[in-house]
Design an enzyme around this catalytic site. Structure first.
Site, PDB file in Angstrom:
ATOM      1  CG  HIS A   1      -0.347   0.043   2.531  1.00 31.69           C
ATOM      2  ND1 HIS A   1       0.387  -0.996   3.057  1.00 31.69           N
ATOM      3  CD2 HIS A   1      -0.351   1.021   3.485  1.00 31.69           C
ATOM      4  CE1 HIS A   1       0.803  -0.678   4.266  1.00 31.69           C
ATOM      5  NE2 HIS A   1       0.377   0.540   4.545  1.00 31.69           N
TER       6      HIS A   1
ATOM      7  CG  HIS B   1      -0.311   4.381   4.783  1.00 35.37           C
ATOM      8  ND1 HIS B   1      -1.082   3.556   5.579  1.00 35.37           N
ATOM      9  CD2 HIS B   1      -1.124   5.434   4.439  1.00 35.37           C
ATOM     10  CE1 HIS B   1      -2.299   4.086   5.721  1.00 35.37           C
ATOM     11  NE2 HIS B   1      -2.343   5.209   5.030  1.00 35.37           N
TER      12      HIS B   1
ATOM     13  CG  ASP C   1       4.671   2.867   7.325  1.00 35.29           C
ATOM     14  OD1 ASP C   1       3.765   3.376   6.640  1.00 35.29           O
ATOM     15  OD2 ASP C   1       4.471   1.920   8.107  1.00 35.29           O
ATOM     16  CG  HIS C   2       4.230  -0.014   4.043  1.00 33.93           C
ATOM     17  ND1 HIS C   2       4.247  -1.380   4.280  1.00 33.93           N
ATOM     18  CD2 HIS C   2       3.718   0.547   5.170  1.00 33.93           C
ATOM     19  CE1 HIS C   2       3.759  -1.622   5.489  1.00 33.93           C
ATOM     20  NE2 HIS C   2       3.437  -0.468   6.054  1.00 33.93           N
TER      21      HIS C   2
ATOM     22  CG  HIS D   1       3.737  -2.875  10.446  1.00 31.79           C
ATOM     23  ND1 HIS D   1       2.798  -2.191  11.182  1.00 31.79           N
ATOM     24  CD2 HIS D   1       4.044  -2.062   9.410  1.00 31.79           C
ATOM     25  CE1 HIS D   1       2.544  -1.025  10.615  1.00 31.79           C
ATOM     26  NE2 HIS D   1       3.288  -0.925   9.520  1.00 31.79           N
TER      27      HIS D   1
END
Length: 304
Positions: free
Chosen positions: A63, A65, A67-68, A269
């Protein structure tokens, strides 16, 4: 085949954990590496690992976001600087193409290798003779996917000893017999190759999840997996918070693994509220539901 965890934290990097990135190394299977998510500083983490960017074949983004994905433009650029020439394919939700192309264009970055970007929507993301990758939509408030990687079954080993007893010597004929063909020897003897092939070896199944709370597609992605990689941002005591922020708890991840009939669970995570000393308690919570659970830390390597 190995899973190398380059970042195992949630939301933002901390002193103990970088943000999400997981490498699936398949050097024996296809001489390549697949990357799942690419959080900030992933390329710095790679410098501290055995991974070579020139071997990177595919990147699967769960996805969009930060942090990814915030490490993606830099990693793509560095792969070019380091001599990467082979095609690299990036898969991800709608918007990933715009993010990558804008980042590269604004920074004046020119890649020396062909870059393919595929925005996913279909259930089957990739398939060839050796592997199939299926995606399923999760529940995270933003389009988020889980990926199911299915390895093709392998033909059983050839019974060389049994063939030797018939006077069949190793050579090109073994290839035909391995394919199950009928082969006629010089003396006229007909050998049925299918009778000398051992049991088929079932391919491995790996399920790698993006951020999510419990979702209908989770079971489809995880069913009968040899290993599930699932977020466990919060401990069991924070179930209401996890649901509100559309994340999972230790118990949620473990319950999925149990219901899916999986063999192994690796949780990652992890919220920065937990330190390394808390790992044992988080794992114990998972193991109370699904005993074969481990927790990932940065640079941990799990053989599959």
């Amino acid at each position: 085949m190995e899973l190398i965890f380059l970042g195992t934290g949630a939301g933002a990097p901390s002193k103990g954990r970088n943000v999400t990135a997981i490498a699936l190394t398949m050097l024996n299977e296809r001489n390549s590496i697949w990357l799942f998510d690419c959080g900030e500083a992933t390329q710095h983490q790679i410098l501290r690992s055995s991974i070579k960017l020139s071997k990177l074949e595919k990147i699967f983004i769960t996805h969009l976001h930060g942090d990814h994905i915030f490490g993606l433009p830099g990693l793509l650029s560095s792969r070019s600087f380091q001599g990467g020439e082979t095609r690299l394919t990036v898969y991800g939700p709608v918007g990933i193409a715009n993010y990558i192309r804008t980042s590269l264009a604004v920074s004046g970055t020119h890649l020396k290798y062909p870059l393919e970007i595929i925005e996913i929507s279909d259930e089957t993301v990739f398939e060839d003779a050796d592997f199939k990758v299926i995606c399923g939509e999760l529940d995270h408030g933003i389009m988020s996917y889980g990926y199911r990687i299915e390895e093709a079954d392998k033909t059983g080993a050839l019974d060389a000893a049994g063939l030797a007893a018939l006077g069949v010597k190793p050579g090109p004929i073994f290839k035909e017999l391995k394919e199950g063909k009928m082969v006629t020897l010089e003396d006229g003897t007909v050998v049925d190759g299918s009778r000398f092939i051992g049991p088929t070896k079932k391919g491995r199944i790996i399920a790698i999840f993006g951020d999510t709370r419990a979702a209908p597609n989770e079971l489809m992605i995880a069913r009968d997996a040899d290993v599930i990689v699932h977020e466990a941002t919060f401990g069991a005591e924070m179930g209401d918070v996890a649901c509100e922020y559309m994340h999972s708890t230790t118990i949620g991840a473990a319950t999925l693994a149990k219901n899916a009939g999986a063999k192994r669970l690796i949780v990652t995570h992890i919220s920065s509220r937990y330190n390394r000393e808390d790992n044992r308690e988080l794992v114990a919570e998972c193991q109370s539901v699904f005993p074969n659970t481990e927790i990932a830390t940065d640079f941990a390597i799990f053989e599959l």
